[in-house]
Design a protein around this motif. Structure first.
Motif, PDB file in Angstrom:
ATOM      1  N   UNK A  55      -7.828  -3.713  -6.968  1.00  0.00           N
ATOM      2  CA  UNK A  55      -6.716  -4.578  -6.588  1.00  0.00           C
ATOM      3  C   UNK A  55      -5.444  -4.119  -7.309  1.00  0.00           C
ATOM      4  N   UNK A  56      -4.328  -4.052  -6.603  1.00  0.00           N
ATOM      5  CA  UNK A  56      -3.074  -3.644  -7.248  1.00  0.00           C
ATOM      6  C   UNK A  56      -2.584  -4.698  -8.233  1.00  0.00           C
ATOM      7  N   UNK A  57      -1.830  -4.251  -9.240  1.00  0.00           N
ATOM      8  CA  UNK A  57      -1.263  -5.172 -10.223  1.00  0.00           C
ATOM      9  C   UNK A  57      -0.269  -6.116  -9.556  1.00  0.00           C
ATOM     10  N   UNK A  58      -0.089  -7.275 -10.161  1.00  0.00           N
ATOM     11  CA  UNK A  58       0.842  -8.267  -9.613  1.00  0.00           C
ATOM     12  C   UNK A  58       2.255  -7.703  -9.495  1.00  0.00           C
ATOM     13  N   UNK A  59       2.617  -6.800 -10.386  1.00  0.00           N
ATOM     14  CA  UNK A  59       3.944  -6.205 -10.363  1.00  0.00           C
ATOM     15  C   UNK A  59       4.266  -5.584  -9.008  1.00  0.00           C
ATOM     16  N   UNK A  60       3.218  -5.105  -8.326  1.00  0.00           N
ATOM     17  CA  UNK A  60       3.399  -4.462  -7.030  1.00  0.00           C
ATOM     18  C   UNK A  60       3.004  -5.353  -5.860  1.00  0.00           C
ATOM     19  N   UNK A  61       2.137  -6.315  -6.130  1.00  0.00           N
ATOM     20  CA  UNK A  61       1.558  -7.098  -5.038  1.00  0.00           C
ATOM     21  C   UNK A  61       2.093  -8.516  -4.927  1.00  0.00           C
ATOM     22  N   UNK A  62       2.708  -9.041  -5.991  1.00  0.00           N
ATOM     23  CA  UNK A  62       3.187 -10.427  -5.972  1.00  0.00           C
ATOM     24  C   UNK A  62       4.473 -10.514  -5.147  1.00  0.00           C
ATOM     25  N   UNK A  63       4.553 -11.525  -4.324  1.00  0.00           N
ATOM     26  CA  UNK A  63       5.696 -11.664  -3.412  1.00  0.00           C
ATOM     27  C   UNK A  63       7.021 -11.836  -4.142  1.00  0.00           C
ATOM     28  N   UNK A  64       6.993 -12.285  -5.397  1.00  0.00           N
ATOM     29  CA  UNK A  64       8.232 -12.473  -6.132  1.00  0.00           C
ATOM     30  C   UNK A  64       8.545 -11.291  -7.059  1.00  0.00           C
ATOM     31  N   UNK A  65       7.528 -10.515  -7.420  1.00  0.00           N
ATOM     32  CA  UNK A  65       7.746  -9.391  -8.330  1.00  0.00           C
ATOM     33  C   UNK A  65       8.081  -8.088  -7.604  1.00  0.00           C
ATOM     34  N   UNK A  66       7.455  -7.837  -6.471  1.00  0.00           N
ATOM     35  CA  UNK A  66       7.718  -6.588  -5.743  1.00  0.00           C
ATOM     36  C   UNK A  66       9.200  -6.393  -5.418  1.00  0.00           C
ATOM     37  N   UNK A  67       9.928  -7.443  -5.009  1.00  0.00           N
ATOM     38  CA  UNK A  67      11.344  -7.242  -4.673  1.00  0.00           C
ATOM     39  C   UNK A  67      12.245  -6.899  -5.861  1.00  0.00           C
ATOM     40  N   UNK A  68      11.783  -7.117  -7.099  1.00  0.00           N
ATOM     41  CA  UNK A  68      12.614  -6.793  -8.260  1.00  0.00           C
ATOM     42  C   UNK A  68      12.153  -5.514  -8.956  1.00  0.00           C
ATOM     43  N   UNK A  69      11.104  -4.899  -8.430  1.00  0.00           N
ATOM     44  CA  UNK A  69      10.536  -3.713  -9.089  1.00  0.00           C
ATOM     45  C   UNK A  69      11.566  -2.600  -9.245  1.00  0.00           C
ATOM     46  N   UNK A  70      12.272  -2.272  -8.181  1.00  0.00           N
ATOM     47  CA  UNK A  70      13.228  -1.163  -8.240  1.00  0.00           C
ATOM     48  C   UNK A  70      14.335  -1.400  -9.258  1.00  0.00           C
ATOM     49  N   UNK A 107       3.861  10.419   5.124  1.00  0.00           N
ATOM     50  CA  UNK A 107       2.909   9.321   5.268  1.00  0.00           C
ATOM     51  C   UNK A 107       2.824   8.647   3.904  1.00  0.00           C
ATOM     52  N   UNK A 108       3.174   7.370   3.829  1.00  0.00           N
ATOM     53  CA  UNK A 108       3.107   6.622   2.579  1.00  0.00           C
ATOM     54  C   UNK A 108       1.959   5.639   2.630  1.00  0.00           C
ATOM     55  N   UNK A 109       1.091   5.675   1.632  1.00  0.00           N
ATOM     56  CA  UNK A 109      -0.062   4.775   1.600  1.00  0.00           C
ATOM     57  C   UNK A 109      -0.077   4.018   0.281  1.00  0.00           C
ATOM     58  N   UNK A 110      -0.344   2.723   0.350  1.00  0.00           N
ATOM     59  CA  UNK A 110      -0.362   1.902  -0.863  1.00  0.00           C
ATOM     60  C   UNK A 110      -1.201   0.646  -0.601  1.00  0.00           C
ATOM     61  N   UNK A 111      -1.980   0.198  -1.599  1.00  0.00           N
ATOM     62  CA  UNK A 111      -2.792  -1.005  -1.420  1.00  0.00           C
ATOM     63  C   UNK A 111      -2.021  -2.305  -1.591  1.00  0.00           C
ATOM     64  N   UNK A 112      -0.756  -2.234  -2.057  1.00  0.00           N
ATOM     65  CA  UNK A 112       0.036  -3.448  -2.303  1.00  0.00           C
ATOM     66  C   UNK A 112       0.942  -3.719  -1.105  1.00  0.00           C
ATOM     67  N   UNK A 113       0.573  -4.699  -0.316  1.00  0.00           N
ATOM     68  CA  UNK A 113       1.320  -4.973   0.907  1.00  0.00           C
ATOM     69  C   UNK A 113       2.748  -5.416   0.621  1.00  0.00           C
ATOM     70  N   UNK A 165       0.888  -5.934 -20.642  1.00  0.00           N
ATOM     71  CA  UNK A 165       1.320  -7.041 -19.773  1.00  0.00           C
ATOM     72  C   UNK A 165       2.847  -7.052 -19.700  1.00  0.00           C
ATOM     73  N   UNK A 166       3.356  -7.115 -18.481  1.00  0.00           N
ATOM     74  CA  UNK A 166       4.771  -7.369 -18.243  1.00  0.00           C
ATOM     75  C   UNK A 166       4.936  -8.847 -17.901  1.00  0.00           C
TER      76      UNK A 166
END
Length: 241
Positions: free
Chosen positions: A1-16, A62-68, A183-184
């Motif tokens: 399972x991907x980390x929340x940093x990549x998979x959480x709906x509120x964290x993914x948008x701030x990753x960059x 082709x980009x592949x990632x388990x974090x939707x 942990x972040x």
């Protein structure tokens, strides 16, 4: 399972915003150009930073990632649909007929068992054309970067467009070599705090070379990362079977 940093709906948008300028990608662009790849598989593509740069240079990607959640961010950067986005691991790419497969950042260290690594290499092998290349980086275990992480107690605050101020801090939670856990934590303007736990395998260079050979790859070169000298190995391997 991907980390929340990549998979959480509120964290993914701030990753960059917190990941910064990604100067490391210049090195990968140079290697991909050096090897003459025209079709690239980006394993663990995340929010699509490298994939978008490659597509902008006329390379099929082709980009592949388990974090939707991360893939949704990536797709928004590709409004013309130049890139093929796949939700899943390397196996999900199938016979992608890629000239080169790449794993940037810490992707190559998130596989925490030999079975996970084998599955990934099998997927990459299938996705590559005969003679295709695999390029990835790992942090050098001897550098002991987790000691730097533990000493860094700073809290960073960024005003993220469309989100507001977000505070980030990191703590090392366990060192049980060859595994390191950390942990972040993120505090949003509304007071909500969301944490993301990660664990990395700090594998030795020799172990990885043996694993690659076992799965039909020959290591052509192991380089230093120019943006982080002395801290990482950059592997360049070729599919031989």
């Amino acid at each position: 399972m991907p980390d929340a940093l990549f998979a959480h709906a509120r964290l993914a948008p701030i990753y960059d915003a917190f990941d910064g300028a990604r100067d490391d990608l210049d090195h990968y662009l140079a290697i991909i150009g050096e090897l003459g790849a025209k079709r690239v598989l980006d394993v663990g593509c995340g929010t699509g930073c490298l994939a978008v740069l490659l597509a902008g240079r006329g390379i099929e990607v082709v980009g592949v990632d388990p974090a939707e959640a991360s893939l949704e961010i990536a797709k928004a950067k590709d409004p013309e649909g130049k890139i093929t986005w796949i939700h899943g691991d390397a196996k999900a790419a199938g016979e992608a007929a890629a000239d080169l497969a790449v794993m940037t950042g810490n992707v190559a260290q998130v596989f925490l068992t030999d079975d996970e690594w084998r599955r990934t290499l099998e997927g990459v092998h299938t996705a590559l054309k005969p003679g295709g290349h695999l390029v990835f980086e790992i942090r050098r275990p001897g550098r002991r970067v987790w000691e730097d992480w533990a000493a860094d107690t700073a809290h960073d605050v960024i005003d993220v467009p469309g989100v507001g101020e977000v505070e980030q801090w990191r703590e090392v939670t366990e060192v049980n070599l060859p595994f390191v856990s950390f942990r972040y934590s993120y505090r949003f303007a509304d007071g909500e705090v969301i944490t993301s736990d990660s664990k990395l395998w700090f594998r030795e260079r020799e172990d990885l070379e043996a694993l690659l050979a076992e799965h039909g790859f020959r290591v052509l070169d192991v380089r230093d990362a120019p943006d982080r000298p002395g801290r990482e190995y950059v592997f360049i391997a070729r599919r031989t079977t």
